[in-house]
Enzyme design. Structure first.
Site, PDB file in Angstrom:
ATOM      1  N   LYS A   1       0.836  -1.205   0.000  1.00 45.02           N
ATOM      2  CA  LYS A   1       0.000   0.000   0.000  1.00 45.02           C
ATOM      3  C   LYS A   1       0.874   1.260   0.000  1.00 45.02           C
ATOM      4  O   LYS A   1       0.624   2.203  -0.735  1.00 45.02           O
ATOM      5  CB  LYS A   1      -0.963  -0.028   1.195  1.00 45.02           C
ATOM      6  CG  LYS A   1      -2.076  -1.066   1.004  1.00 45.02           C
ATOM      7  CD  LYS A   1      -2.865  -1.372   2.260  1.00 45.02           C
ATOM      8  CE  LYS A   1      -3.791  -2.570   1.991  1.00 45.02           C
ATOM      9  NZ  LYS A   1      -4.559  -3.007   3.145  1.00 45.02           N
TER      10      LYS A   1
ATOM     11  N   GLN B   1      -4.976  -1.781   9.467  1.00 42.20           N
ATOM     12  CA  GLN B   1      -4.869  -3.085   8.799  1.00 42.20           C
ATOM     13  C   GLN B   1      -5.542  -4.169   9.637  1.00 42.20           C
ATOM     14  O   GLN B   1      -5.277  -4.312  10.835  1.00 42.20           O
ATOM     15  CB  GLN B   1      -3.382  -3.426   8.562  1.00 42.20           C
ATOM     16  CG  GLN B   1      -3.150  -4.693   7.769  1.00 42.20           C
ATOM     17  CD  GLN B   1      -3.605  -4.615   6.316  1.00 42.20           C
ATOM     18  OE1 GLN B   1      -3.733  -3.542   5.745  1.00 42.20           O
ATOM     19  NE2 GLN B   1      -3.864  -5.761   5.716  1.00 42.20           N
TER      20      GLN B   1
ATOM     21  N   ASP C   1     -11.246   2.920   3.922  1.00 39.71           N
ATOM     22  CA  ASP C   1     -11.624   1.502   3.814  1.00 39.71           C
ATOM     23  C   ASP C   1     -13.146   1.341   3.689  1.00 39.71           C
ATOM     24  O   ASP C   1     -13.625   0.276   3.299  1.00 39.71           O
ATOM     25  CB  ASP C   1     -11.187   0.755   5.080  1.00 39.71           C
ATOM     26  CG  ASP C   1      -9.916  -0.054   4.886  1.00 39.71           C
ATOM     27  OD1 ASP C   1      -9.681  -0.522   3.754  1.00 39.71           O
ATOM     28  OD2 ASP C   1      -9.181  -0.213   5.865  1.00 39.71           O
TER      29      ASP C   1
END
Ligand code: GUN
Length: 282
Positions: free
Chosen positions: A49, A93, A116
């Site tokens: 990422k 994460q 997200d």
């Protein structure tokens, strides 16, 4: 002829497009990642990422917390990032180590920085048909379907899995695109029968080669979100070699859905920066 839905190629194209758009905008979006513990797979995903950020002109900051961090310590990190005007997007994460209250962490992320799309406010907007941030994997799948001009309106779509990161948002996105959507999960009766009706089949189960030709309709479009280890190899939920004989289009593993997730994260982060700086994502 079966079309292989090439997520690697499509993601490259999208990353270049995002890079150009960021350059044109004059903005310098910034993403913060939070990783707790030292799970090698999570560390690898976070590294990928950050690499993608660098490629498209997004600044990135990585917060690393130890395996034994408390929920309060993670909440504290999230709240600092919420209050930091230099940070446009926040990604914690997952999965988090056992003992950390994941729901509390997700709920604490500012919805305006929730790239997200896991926060209930963003999930609610998506299910209301007014999406702001949509979860990166399902949104990336929609981009891939669009790239290959797969018709969705009126199509019978079956999603296997009801997680907040894939199954639920995938169903909402397909519904928003006028598909007729069924969500199947571990308690579904006659799963094979449900799957056999699908024009579009999306599998996010996490079981290697679970989907066999007997579960797939001739000519179906098959999207494989699974990433599983089988005999030391990375394979999907779908028995690719066997199912590609009857599908009209199918994603490979690796090189299908995975790369689309990261390209979409870059798009969401740019969108967050535009909204925060310009007051609109347009
Ligand atoms: N773990 C695996 N994929 C993802 C993702 O897209 N976002 C977050 N936050 N965690 C993940």
């Amino acid at each position: 002829m079966t079309t292989i839905l090439d997520g690697k190629k499509c993601s490259e194209k999208r990353l270049e497009l995002t890079k150009e758009k960021i350059e044109e905008s004059g903005l310098y979006p910034r993403l913060a990642t939070v990783i707790v513990g030292s799970d090698p797979a999570s560390q690898m995903y976070v590294r990928m990422k950050h690499k993608a950020c660098e490629r498209v002109g997004i600044g990135s900051v990585g917060i690393e917390l130890p395996e034994d961090a408390t929920t309060d310590a993670v909440l504290d990190a999230v709240r600092r990032l919420n209050a930091d005007d230099d940070i446009n997007g926040i990604l914690v994460q997952l999965p988090l180590p056992k003992g950390i209250d994941t729901e509390q962490i997700i709920d604490a992320i500012s919805p305006a920085k929730d790239v997200d799309g896991y926060h209930p406010e963003n999930m609610g907007l998506l299910f209301s048909g007014k999406p702001r941030f949509s979860s990166c994997t399902p949104k990336g799948i929609m981009t891939l379907l669009e790239e290959y001009q797969i018709p969705l309106s009126g199509a019978r779509a079956v999603v296997v899995g009801r997680s907040i990161d894939v199954g639920r948002p995938m169903a909402a996105l397909l519904l928003n695109a006028d598909a007729t959507v069924t969500i199947c999960h571990s308690r579904t009766k006659d799963l094979a029968e449900e799957l056999k009706r699908a024009d579009i089949l999306v599998s996010a189960i996490g079981k290697a080669h679970f989907i066999t030709p007997a579960m797939v309709k001739q000519g179906a479009v098959v999207i494989d979100v699974g990433i599983n280890q089988l005999d030391g190899k990375l394979v999907g939920d779908v028995d690719f070699a066997a199912v590609s004989g009857i599908a009209s289009a199918i994603t490979p593993v690796p090189g299908g859905v995975g790369p689309m997730t990261i390209a979409t994260l870059m798009e969401n982060t740019f969108m967050a920066a535009k909204e925060q700086v310009c007051g609109s994502a347009e």
